[in-house]
Scaffold this motif. Structure first.
Motif, PDB file in Angstrom:
ATOM      1  N   SER A  86      39.116  48.983  44.006  1.00  0.00           N
ATOM      2  CA  SER A  86      39.865  49.822  43.176  1.00  0.00           C
ATOM      3  C   SER A  86      39.085  50.868  42.648  1.00  0.00           C
ATOM      4  O   SER A  86      39.651  51.998  42.400  1.00  0.00           O
ATOM      5  CB  SER A  86      40.335  49.107  41.903  1.00  0.00           C
ATOM      6  N   THR A  99      47.651  44.059  48.728  1.00  0.00           N
ATOM      7  CA  THR A  99      46.770  45.223  48.892  1.00  0.00           C
ATOM      8  C   THR A  99      47.504  46.420  49.859  1.00  0.00           C
ATOM      9  O   THR A  99      47.564  47.290  49.510  1.00  0.00           O
ATOM     10  CB  THR A  99      45.573  45.048  49.138  1.00  0.00           C
ATOM     11  N   GLN A 112      37.350  47.191  37.225  1.00  0.00           N
ATOM     12  CA  GLN A 112      37.458  47.295  38.483  1.00  0.00           C
ATOM     13  C   GLN A 112      37.843  45.721  39.440  1.00  0.00           C
ATOM     14  O   GLN A 112      37.579  44.687  38.836  1.00  0.00           O
ATOM     15  CB  GLN A 112      35.958  47.490  39.307  1.00  0.00           C
ATOM     16  N   THR A 113      38.566  46.064  40.288  1.00  0.00           N
ATOM     17  CA  THR A 113      39.049  44.719  41.154  1.00  0.00           C
ATOM     18  C   THR A 113      38.723  44.949  42.555  1.00  0.00           C
ATOM     19  O   THR A 113      38.405  46.037  42.855  1.00  0.00           O
ATOM     20  CB  THR A 113      40.612  44.437  40.843  1.00  0.00           C
ATOM     21  N   ARG A 133      39.022  37.755  46.489  1.00  0.00           N
ATOM     22  CA  ARG A 133      39.623  38.610  45.583  1.00  0.00           C
ATOM     23  C   ARG A 133      39.018  38.501  44.468  1.00  0.00           C
ATOM     24  O   ARG A 133      38.770  37.209  44.069  1.00  0.00           O
ATOM     25  CB  ARG A 133      41.092  38.601  45.402  1.00  0.00           C
ATOM     26  N   GLY A 134      38.762  39.508  43.676  1.00  0.00           N
ATOM     27  CA  GLY A 134      37.942  39.120  42.336  1.00  0.00           C
ATOM     28  C   GLY A 134      37.904  40.327  41.461  1.00  0.00           C
ATOM     29  O   GLY A 134      38.763  41.473  41.706  1.00  0.00           O
ATOM     30  N   GLN A 135      37.056  40.499  40.250  1.00  0.00           N
ATOM     31  CA  GLN A 135      36.807  41.425  39.625  1.00  0.00           C
ATOM     32  C   GLN A 135      35.396  41.578  39.225  1.00  0.00           C
ATOM     33  O   GLN A 135      34.546  40.757  38.905  1.00  0.00           O
ATOM     34  CB  GLN A 135      37.507  41.130  38.185  1.00  0.00           C
ATOM     35  N   ASP A 136      35.018  43.117  39.333  1.00  0.00           N
ATOM     36  CA  ASP A 136      33.764  43.667  38.984  1.00  0.00           C
ATOM     37  C   ASP A 136      32.843  43.266  40.043  1.00  0.00           C
ATOM     38  O   ASP A 136      31.859  41.907  39.942  1.00  0.00           O
ATOM     39  CB  ASP A 136      33.343  43.042  37.780  1.00  0.00           C
TER      40      ASP A 136
END
Length: 344
Positions: free
Chosen positions: A163, A212, A269-270, A289-292
């Motif tokens: 992102s 996405t 951030q993703t 998928r995830g974050q950071d």
């Protein structure tokens, strides 16, 4: 769980290193912060708890590295630029007889690790796992899982949908060191060999899985997977892609460093990582998928560490994540940090 085992973390006070220290504590290990800045080490140790004691060390002082690793079960190298730190810390790990893992995304540093330490580590029955991070580790595990029972493939494609990309100071420094070594050239893996190119990488669209969907990407935006994947998968082409907005972010000098968006310290951030393996017209896919991207490196490398220390490995010597571990089982263990879908 760690059961109080000591684990040295070289570069513990860096952005990613702090996430690694926190993950080690959560899993019952006792981190041993190590690095050259004694003031920052002490601050980190004081924050981590009374059982955590800092050990200053520098890569140009082998005795200090030996003292830092004394009595530890393993070492995790989080200190970039890795072109300067990997070899000295691996040497110290071999002297101490303990496993070595790092979170290096630098292509040249990872190539050097495989080239210079494969024979020595194997002869010593040692475990060395480079690039056990978001770049190099996660993509390698996804490609290995997607490969499944195929013993060879024509192509591996790993597309990164970020992102945004707010780089840390370490990322910027490591990138500068890589550019110094590589110049204006970019590395790709094609026809079963690495080659350098000087032409501009292609701009295209990549169809990420929903929600996405299609995104503009820079093709042949080479990440560490182009080094790790061919070391153990029989494949002719390995290509990595990066969303164009993320490339613009990291190229801009004014892009700020990541900022915490929640109590865990993670940024907002993703990411989605789409690994596609193709053979003779057939296609297999694994998606994460995830974050950071920096924070998620901590559960990746600490899960790897725990598996190494409990004997859940598939080989010895220098090996990428997918060669060292059972890739599908490893990916399942990353829940809730990473959500993984297996698609055919």
């Amino acid at each position: 769980m760690g059961s109080g085992q000591l684990v040295a973390v070289f570069g513990a006070y860096g952005h990613t290193g702090r996430f690694v220290v926190r993950e080690l504590l959560a899993r019952g290990f006792v981190p041993v912060p190590a690095g050259r800045d004694s003031t920052r080490l002490k601050e980190l140790a004081d924050q981590a708890g009374p059982e955590v004691a800092a050990r200053p060390a520098t890569v140009d002082d082998p005795d200090s590295l030996d003292r830092a690793l004394a009595g530890t079960a393993a070492v995790v190298n989080c200190a970039g630029p890795f072109a300067s730190t990997t070899a000295p810390v691996i040497e110290a790990a071999l002297r101490a007889g303990i496993p070595y893992l790092d979170v290096a995304a630098e292509l040249e540093a990872n190539i050097d690790t495989f080239a210079h330490f494969a024979d020595r580590a194997r002869a010593a029955d040692a475990v060395v796992v480079p690039a056990m991070a978001f770049f190099g580790g996660l993509g390698d595990l996804l490609a290995t899982a997607a490969m499944g029972d195929w013993d060879e493939a024509d192509e591996v494609h790993i597309a990164y949908g970020l992102s945004s990309w707010h780089p840390t100071a370490g990322t910027r420094l490591s990138g500068a060191v890589s550019r110094e070594r590589r110049g204006e050239r970019r590395l790709r893996y094609t026809r079963g060999a690495w080659e350098y190119r000087t032409d501009a990488p292609p701009a295209l669209d990549w169809r990420f899985p929903q929600p996405t969907g299609p995104r503009p990407v820079i093709g042949e935006f080479t990440m560490a997977d182009v080094v790790t994947v061919p070391t153990h998968l029989s494949v002719l082409e390995v290509t990595t892609y990066m969303t164009a907005n993320a490339v613009q972010d990291i190229a801009a000098p004014a892009t700020p460093a990541p900022a915490a968006a929640d109590g865990s310290g993670r940024s907002g951030q993703t990411f989605v990582v789409d690994a596609v393996v193709r053979r003779a017209g057939a296609e297999r896919r694994a998606v994460a998928r995830g974050q950071d991207i920096y924070a998620v490196t901590a559960p990746l490398v600490v899960e790897a560490l725990e598996r190494v220390l409990t004997g859940r490995t598939r080989t010895i010597g220098v090996a990428a994540a997918g060669a060292m571990f059972d890739a599908p089982d490893f990916l399942r263990a990353l829940t809730p940090h990473v959500t993984v879908d297996r698609l055919s």
